[in-house]
Design a protein around this motif. Structure first.
Motif, PDB file in Angstrom:
ATOM      1  N   ASP A  96      36.921  36.874  52.534  1.00  0.00           N
ATOM      2  CA  ASP A  96      37.800  38.046  52.521  1.00  0.00           C
ATOM      3  C   ASP A  96      39.228  37.673  52.130  1.00  0.00           C
ATOM      4  OD1 ASP A  96      35.629  39.537  53.272  1.00  0.00           O
ATOM      5  OD2 ASP A  96      36.192  39.677  55.388  1.00  0.00           O
ATOM      6  N   MET A  97      39.697  36.503  52.566  1.00  0.00           N
ATOM      7  CA  MET A  97      41.022  36.050  52.167  1.00  0.00           C
ATOM      8  C   MET A  97      41.098  35.848  50.659  1.00  0.00           C
ATOM      9  SD  MET A  97      42.102  33.240  55.048  1.00  0.00           S
ATOM     10  CE  MET A  97      43.563  32.755  54.152  1.00  0.00           C
ATOM     11  N   MET A  98      40.064  35.275  50.085  1.00  0.00           N
ATOM     12  CA  MET A  98      40.054  35.025  48.648  1.00  0.00           C
ATOM     13  C   MET A  98      40.084  36.336  47.882  1.00  0.00           C
ATOM     14  SD  MET A  98      40.185  32.167  46.999  1.00  0.00           S
ATOM     15  CE  MET A  98      41.444  32.904  45.964  1.00  0.00           C
ATOM     16  N   ALA A  99      39.357  37.343  48.381  1.00  0.00           N
ATOM     17  CA  ALA A  99      39.357  38.652  47.733  1.00  0.00           C
ATOM     18  C   ALA A  99      40.746  39.290  47.796  1.00  0.00           C
ATOM     19  CB  ALA A  99      38.323  39.563  48.388  1.00  0.00           C
ATOM     20  N   LEU A 100      41.401  39.199  48.939  1.00  0.00           N
ATOM     21  CA  LEU A 100      42.746  39.759  49.082  1.00  0.00           C
ATOM     22  C   LEU A 100      43.744  39.019  48.194  1.00  0.00           C
ATOM     23  CD1 LEU A 100      42.719  40.225  52.950  1.00  0.00           C
ATOM     24  CD2 LEU A 100      42.931  42.067  51.268  1.00  0.00           C
ATOM     25  N   THR A 101      43.577  37.709  48.097  1.00  0.00           N
ATOM     26  CA  THR A 101      44.462  36.910  47.250  1.00  0.00           C
ATOM     27  C   THR A 101      44.384  37.369  45.798  1.00  0.00           C
ATOM     28  OG1 THR A 101      44.218  34.985  48.706  1.00  0.00           O
ATOM     29  CG2 THR A 101      44.957  34.564  46.466  1.00  0.00           C
ATOM     30  N   LYS A 102      43.182  37.572  45.310  1.00  0.00           N
ATOM     31  CA  LYS A 102      42.992  37.995  43.918  1.00  0.00           C
ATOM     32  C   LYS A 102      43.458  39.430  43.707  1.00  0.00           C
ATOM     33  CE  LYS A 102      39.167  34.816  43.011  1.00  0.00           C
ATOM     34  NZ  LYS A 102      37.713  34.679  42.719  1.00  0.00           N
TER      35      LYS A 102
END
Length: 344
Positions: free
Chosen positions: A323-329
């Motif tokens: 989920d962090m990676m999705a928010l980062t992108k």
């Protein structure tokens, strides 16, 4: 990990500390190699290359019995302890209480552990294995000189630690938090740095969330002056927001969802007080990718989990990373590194 919703009722039927002991016992039989992480999650702090900012907080694996199993579950790093120079039983049981309606825990464990010598032997046995394993050190409850206890802990554990954490923020050892006062903290850190030596591992300092603005400024000033490597913000709180669970009036430190906003506020305070000159590690009330990402944007380079694992299970680290990676992108960052401190 998908079986956790089925297993949780069984674990919750057990007394909380017994369930924790059973979990650690099971993990000691599940060794493994560190999980793989998206390279975009990599962060460098204090010269250490963390493959992911999502770590396991101290207090879960107190005696360094299963760090490799936790790394295999998807954590980017593991912090073991708190370890004291001598073994100690801690406070009388019961001393660990679930607050399920609040997604929280109250504990008054009191640094129960088997001592640094036993943990050092376990960590020495894993020498050469991959993975960042920090060691959290504390003072024995009956120590005549607590500052000397910390220096002894640093000296003993430095050879087997990726980094060392000075824990002066537990509310369950009487008088321990007074070491956060400027003069005492300066003496403590000076002794720890001397004991660590020129070639020892980085030193982190773990602070409480129950601090006034003047306390934050004083701690930040000493930490910067002594050039420690990072601050962990924060430990459990002695404050009591409105709670619904039956165990809400138990004494001890409160962790979990009710701590989230206070811990985030204190993180922002330390970001301001240090001017971004000192890496920050966020802990307290992190239970989702959104929670973790909010800490990253507020200035944390790393985050740590504990209480949320009790309610969400061993797959939590991987879910948070995803989920962090999705928010980062979504916010246009190529990696988590450029998101650090972006919420100013």
């Amino acid at each position: 990990m998908r079986l956790f919703p089925l297993v949780r009722p069984l674990l919750f039927s057990l007394e909380a500390e017994r369930a924790h002991r059973l979990t650690i016992d099971l993990l000691t039989h599940m060794p493994g190699r560190p999980a793989r992480h998206d390279p975009a999650l990599g962060v460098t702090v204090a010269g250490l290359d963390f493959p992911s900012p999502v770590g396991l907080a101290a207090g879960v694996d107190k005696d360094a019995e299963a760090p490799d199993a936790f790394l295999a579950l998807g954590f980017g790093f593991v912090e073991v302890g708190t370890l004291t120079p001598l073994p100690q039983a801690g406070n009388p049981r019961p001393r660990l209480f679930r607050l399920p309606e609040d997604r929280a825990v109250i504990n008054r464990m009191g640094f129960n552990n088997g001592g640094q010598e036993a943990a050092r032997a376990r960590l020495a046995h894993r020498a050469g294995r991959p993975g960042i394993v920090g060691v959290n050190v504390g003072a024995n409850k009956d120590a005549a000189d607590r500052i000397a206890d910390y220096a002894a802990g640093v000296r003993a554990m430095a050879p087997v630690a990726s980094y060392l954490t000075i824990n002066i923020s537990s509310p369950n050892t009487p008088g321990l938090r007074t070491l956060q006062e400027a003069a005492a903290l300066d003496e403590l850190l000076a002794g720890a740095i001397e004991a660590r030596g020129a070639d020892g591992p980085p030193i982190f300092l773990k602070v409480a969330p129950d601090l006034a603005t003047a306390d934050v400024d004083a701690i930040a000033r000493v930490a910067l002056d002594r050039r420690i490597d990072a601050l962990i913000v924060s430990n459990t709180t002695i404050s009591r927001p409105p709670l619904r669970s039956a165990a809400r009036d138990e004494a001890g430190g409160l962790s979990g969802a009710p701590l989230r906003d206070l811990a985030l506020e204190r993180l922002r305070d330390f970001r301001r007080a240090t001017g971004g000159a000192l890496p920050l590690v966020a802990a307290g009330g992190i239970a989702s990718g959104a929670d973790a990402y909010a800490r990253i944007k507020a200035g944390a380079s790393l985050v740590q989990l504990y209480t949320a694992l009790i309610f969400h299970g061993p797959g939590l680290a991987r879910r948070i990373e995803k989920d962090m990676m999705a928010l980062t992108k979504t916010e246009g960052h190529q990696s988590i590194r450029t998101a650090i401190g972006s919420d100013r």
